[in-house]
Design a protein around this motif. Sequence first.
Motif, mmCIF file in Angstrom:
data_model
loop_
_atom_site.group_PDB
_atom_site.id
_atom_site.type_symbol
_atom_site.label_atom_id
_atom_site.label_comp_id
_atom_site.label_asym_id
_atom_site.label_seq_id
_atom_site.Cartn_x
_atom_site.Cartn_y
_atom_site.Cartn_z
ATOM 1 N N GLY A 100 -1.181 -2.686 14.574
ATOM 2 C CA GLY A 100 -0.026 -2.015 13.953
ATOM 3 C C GLY A 100 0.183 -2.537 12.549
ATOM 4 N N ASP A 101 1.437 -2.537 12.099
ATOM 5 C CA ASP A 101 1.746 -2.994 10.736
ATOM 6 C C ASP A 101 2.046 -4.501 10.770
ATOM 7 O OD1 ASP A 101 3.055 -1.592 7.900
ATOM 8 O OD2 ASP A 101 3.368 -3.713 8.347
ATOM 9 N N ALA A 102 1.144 -5.272 10.219
ATOM 10 C CA ALA A 102 1.242 -6.731 10.340
ATOM 11 C C ALA A 102 2.534 -7.261 9.714
ATOM 12 C CB ALA A 102 0.026 -7.381 9.683
ATOM 13 N N ALA A 144 -7.933 -2.997 5.772
ATOM 14 C CA ALA A 144 -8.028 -1.616 6.274
ATOM 15 C C ALA A 144 -8.962 -0.801 5.382
ATOM 16 C CB ALA A 144 -6.627 -1.026 6.379
ATOM 17 N N ALA A 169 -4.811 5.633 7.826
ATOM 18 C CA ALA A 169 -5.532 4.427 7.383
ATOM 19 C C ALA A 169 -5.016 3.165 8.063
ATOM 20 C CB ALA A 169 -5.520 4.291 5.858
ATOM 21 N N TYR A 170 -4.550 3.305 9.298
ATOM 22 C CA TYR A 170 -4.260 2.131 10.133
ATOM 23 C C TYR A 170 -5.511 1.788 10.941
ATOM 24 C CZ TYR A 170 0.570 1.320 9.041
ATOM 25 O OH TYR A 170 1.705 0.964 8.379
ATOM 26 N N ILE A 171 -5.681 0.489 11.163
ATOM 27 C CA ILE A 171 -6.870 0.053 11.891
ATOM 28 C C ILE A 171 -6.701 0.368 13.386
ATOM 29 C CG2 ILE A 171 -8.308 -1.933 12.497
ATOM 30 C CD1 ILE A 171 -7.451 -3.243 9.847
ATOM 31 N N ARG A 173 0.854 -1.174 0.000
ATOM 32 C CA ARG A 173 0.000 0.000 0.000
ATOM 33 C C ARG A 173 0.891 1.226 0.000
ATOM 34 N NH1 ARG A 173 -4.274 1.188 4.801
ATOM 35 N NH2 ARG A 173 -2.372 1.860 5.840
ATOM 36 N N MET A 206 -4.743 -8.022 7.523
ATOM 37 C CA MET A 206 -5.377 -6.728 7.730
ATOM 38 C C MET A 206 -6.261 -6.326 6.552
ATOM 39 S SD MET A 206 -3.948 -6.421 10.552
ATOM 40 C CE MET A 206 -4.309 -4.830 11.257
HETATM 41 O O1 LIG Z 1 -3.638 -1.282 10.466
HETATM 42 C C1 LIG Z 1 -3.091 -1.644 9.401
HETATM 43 C C2 LIG Z 1 -3.480 -1.145 8.149
HETATM 44 C C3 LIG Z 1 -2.840 -1.596 7.040
HETATM 45 N N1 LIG Z 1 -1.841 -2.480 7.167
HETATM 46 C C4 LIG Z 1 -1.448 -2.970 8.375
HETATM 47 O O2 LIG Z 1 -0.529 -3.795 8.450
HETATM 48 N N2 LIG Z 1 -2.084 -2.527 9.464
#
Ligand SMILES: O=c1cc[nH]c(=O)[nH]1
Length: 209
Positions: A199-201, A135, A192-194, A104, A133
């Motif tokens: 966090g960032d998976a 999002a 646009a993070y949940i 993304r 994720m």
């Molecule tokens: O919260 C999010 C949103 C996009 N991608 C992720 O890894 N985490």
Amino acid sequence: MGKVVVMDHPLIKHKLTFIRDKNTGSKEFRELVKEVAMLMAYEVTRELPLEEIEIETPVAKTKSQIISGKKLGIIPILRAGLGMVEGMLNLLPAAKVGHIGLYRDPETLEPVEYYCKLPTDVEERELIVLDPMLATGGSATAAINFLKDRGANNIKLMCLIAAPEGIEAVQKAHPDVDIYVAAVDEKLNDHAYIVPGLGDAGDRLFGTK
Ligand SMILES: O=c1cc[nH]c(=O)[nH]1
Ligand SMILES: O=P(O)(O)OC[C@H]1O[C@H](OP(=O)(O)OP(=O)(O)O)[C@H](O)[C@@H]1O
Ligand SMILES: [Mg+2]
């Protein structure tokens, strides 16, 4: 409209709590994501068709059921979807695995494709797209577009955490796709993070920033 199945199993809820916790390191994070994927595989395969065959137990002949020749494909969205593959393959060892590479763009939030390798007979398979994720839904929507462009017509989406916005976007673009999630969170933040999310998976799975 495709259905949205939210898992309500205590084991999944318990493990998800530790997946979310920022103090959980990569090793444990990977193990937990694998385990939750395996537990979700149980639910996502619930409607697989069965057929009856005849077998012989040590005691008697009997009729018994097996999954009826359905060809499965699991399609992780790189990178983070990779964390769910092993758990799925534990329960579905005969499934073929296709990979779709997407990231993304942090500015535009649009998905950018960088890799695609799918089973040749993707149009004959029941496909399960994997991404922890969901999002904005842009990545999942794009991945499902790739699969449909190559003739796939039987697709499910399986995610750990979804934002309501992501579910809505996938349902709008792909009303034929059922969505399986371990949790639906509150919202997206300004990046646009949940929220609360995890966090960032991808970064948490692979120890990057
Ligand atoms: O919260 C999010 C949103 C996009 N991608 C992720 O890894 N985490
Ligand atoms: O629903 P969306 O708004 O499209 O966001 C979700 C996507 O973002 C993350 O991937 P990311 O771009 O961080 O790539 P990575 O897996 O390589 O870290 C995640 O794994 C999804 O693929
Ligand atoms: Mg990432």
